[in-house]
Design a protein around this motif. Structure first.
Motif, short mmCIF file in Angstrom:
data_model
loop_
_atom_site.label_atom_id
_atom_site.label_comp_id
_atom_site.label_asym_id
_atom_site.label_seq_id
_atom_site.Cartn_x
_atom_site.Cartn_y
_atom_site.Cartn_z
N VAL A 36 3.60 31.60 76.06
CA VAL A 36 2.42 30.73 76.06
C VAL A 36 2.45 29.63 77.11
N VAL A 37 3.61 29.41 77.73
CA VAL A 37 3.72 28.27 78.64
C VAL A 37 3.40 28.67 80.08
N LYS A 43 11.02 28.44 80.33
CA LYS A 43 10.73 29.78 79.77
C LYS A 43 10.00 30.65 80.79
N ASP A 75 1.11 32.24 70.24
CA ASP A 75 2.35 32.36 69.47
C ASP A 75 2.12 32.70 68.00
N ALA A 93 8.82 29.28 70.13
CA ALA A 93 9.60 28.12 69.70
C ALA A 93 10.19 28.43 68.32
N LYS A 96 8.23 28.47 65.10
CA LYS A 96 7.14 29.43 64.86
C LYS A 96 7.58 30.67 64.08
N ASN A 148 14.59 24.44 75.80
CA ASN A 148 13.60 23.69 76.56
C ASN A 148 14.11 22.25 76.61
N ARG A 171 -1.27 17.03 66.67
CA ARG A 171 -1.11 18.48 66.64
C ARG A 171 0.36 18.81 66.40
N MET A 173 3.13 22.33 65.77
CA MET A 173 3.30 23.78 65.76
C MET A 173 3.22 24.21 64.29
N PHE A 194 -0.79 26.33 70.77
CA PHE A 194 -0.48 25.61 72.01
C PHE A 194 -1.66 25.66 72.99
N ASN A 211 5.97 16.99 72.40
CA ASN A 211 6.42 18.08 73.25
C ASN A 211 7.49 17.59 74.23
N ASN A 215 6.61 20.60 79.20
CA ASN A 215 5.27 20.97 78.71
C ASN A 215 4.26 19.84 78.93
N LEU A 236 12.84 21.27 70.93
CA LEU A 236 11.98 22.42 71.25
C LEU A 236 12.84 23.45 71.97
N TYR A 238 13.85 27.91 71.89
CA TYR A 238 13.20 29.20 71.61
C TYR A 238 14.22 30.23 71.14
C1 LMR Z 1 4.25 24.47 71.55
O1 LMR Z 1 3.53 25.21 70.89
O2 LMR Z 1 4.08 23.25 71.70
C2 LMR Z 1 5.45 25.09 72.23
O3 LMR Z 1 5.99 26.03 71.40
C3 LMR Z 1 5.05 25.77 73.47
C4 LMR Z 1 6.25 26.42 74.10
O4 LMR Z 1 6.41 27.64 73.97
O5 LMR Z 1 7.01 25.68 74.75
#
Ligand code: LMR
Length: 331
Positions: A36-37, A43, A75, A93, A96, A148, A171, A173, A194, A211, A215, A236, A238
């Protein structure tokens, strides 16, 4: 007689050619890697590295296609898509995976790790490595941890002490621990993908988010959020995952080579994560678009105090042993 022999040889040669031709043009195994980034993140760069290593070493046999910036899946959908065979590799992440295993909620506990060295120490321990296998019954195999970094708050107002966050919308996750963390500040958490965060901030549907610097920089949150609080309050990181069906379905010799390339790409991404955390922070400072607030020891202690009850709240679900082991990696 000679003519017949020549014809025989020629047709034998033709069948050899045809057979080897078929073997050569057999479709390569395709690995779709969705994330997603932005590409210019740890990543994003790790995915490109993996693609390049595979092309160099297994070109013709394996092909990697990378889909950054939620182009293929958000995600919240990618793990379901993986179980359906629509994507083969992802690195969501750790926040998730809640629907697949309660243990990974560990990593969301606020102020659990004092720095990335402690994170690395825990992740490479037996207990950390065992967590990579915690979703195998659900059909997902963890192939490694990718860093990250530590998270900071960004907000429309200055957050110096927990009371500054009260009543604000943030916001998060899709993680109950992260929601509880904001509730412990009397703030309002909203679980959102995200890909929607920038618009939610820009339209002021939310007041802030949490974040890492990479990001905050690559998603341009710093351009629309006047304050960043350098809290380093959470992690953060993964998990690189595949479906057990796809992963075990690869021929063993190919799987070994793919794993080797993946390990190298992860090591590359991990090395980059520390560097990018510093350089993206500096780019944000240089932009003069936002103010980075650093906390005094007394202010920081207030954040720790306010969020600490979250640990007790999730202790039973995550397991005290696991929490203790992770916390002890700070020593
Ligand atoms: C987010 O949703 O803020 C992070 O998981 C995005 C990411 O993959 O770094």
């Amino acid at each position: 007689m000679l003519k017949k022999f020549t014809t025989l040889v020629a047709s034998a040669a033709l069948s050899v050619l045809l057979v080897s031709g078929v073997a050569q043009s057999a479709d390569p195994i395709t690995i779709k890697f969705a994330h997603v980034v932005a590409e210019n993140t740890p990543k994003g760069q790790m995915a490109v590295k993996f693609k390049d290593l595979i092309a160099e070493r297994l070109g013709g046999k394996v092909k990697v296609e990378v889909f950054p910036s939620s182009q293929l899946f958000d995600d919240d959908k990618v793990l379901q898509a993986m179980l359906l065979g629509d994507v083969q590799l992802a690195a969501p992440a750790l926040s998730k995976f809640e629907r697949y295993t309660p243990s990974l909620q560990l990593f969301d506990l606020p102020f659990l790790f004092k720095d990335m060295a402690a994170v690395q120490k825990f992740q490479s321990s037996d207990k950390g490595q065992a967590l990579l296998k915690s979703m195998e019954k659900k059909g997902l195999v963890g192939l490694g941890y990718l860093h990250n970094g530590l998270k900071q708050f960004t907000c429309s107002n200055a957050l110096r002490v927990p009371a500054d966050a009260a009543g604000k919308k943030f916001r998060v996750m899709p993680s109950d621990v992260l929601a509880a963390q904001f509730q412990s500040l009397k703030a309002i958490p909203l679980k959102k993908p995200f890909s929607e965060v920038f618009t939610l901030l820009e339209t002021k549907a939310i007041d802030g988010q949490e974040n890492t610097y990479s990001n905050i920089y690559s998603q341009k949150y710093f351009e629309i959020q006047p304050y960043i609080t350098e809290s380093n309050h959470g992690l953060l990181d993964y998990m690189v995952v595949s479906s057990t069906e796809f992963w075990m379905g690869m021929p063993a010799d190919i799987r070994t080579e793919v794993k080797k390339a993946l390990d190298e790409a992860i090591a590359y991404g991990n090395d980059l994560s520390g560097k990018k955390d510093l350089s993206d922070r500096q780019l944000i400072v240089d932009s003069k678009r936002t103010e980075i607030l650093t906390l005094t020891a007394a202010e920081r202690a207030q954040w720790v105090e306010a969020m600490k009850p979250v640990w007790k709240q999730f202790e039973e679900k995550i397991g005290k042993d696991l929490i203790d082991a992770a916390y002890n990696s700070n020593n």
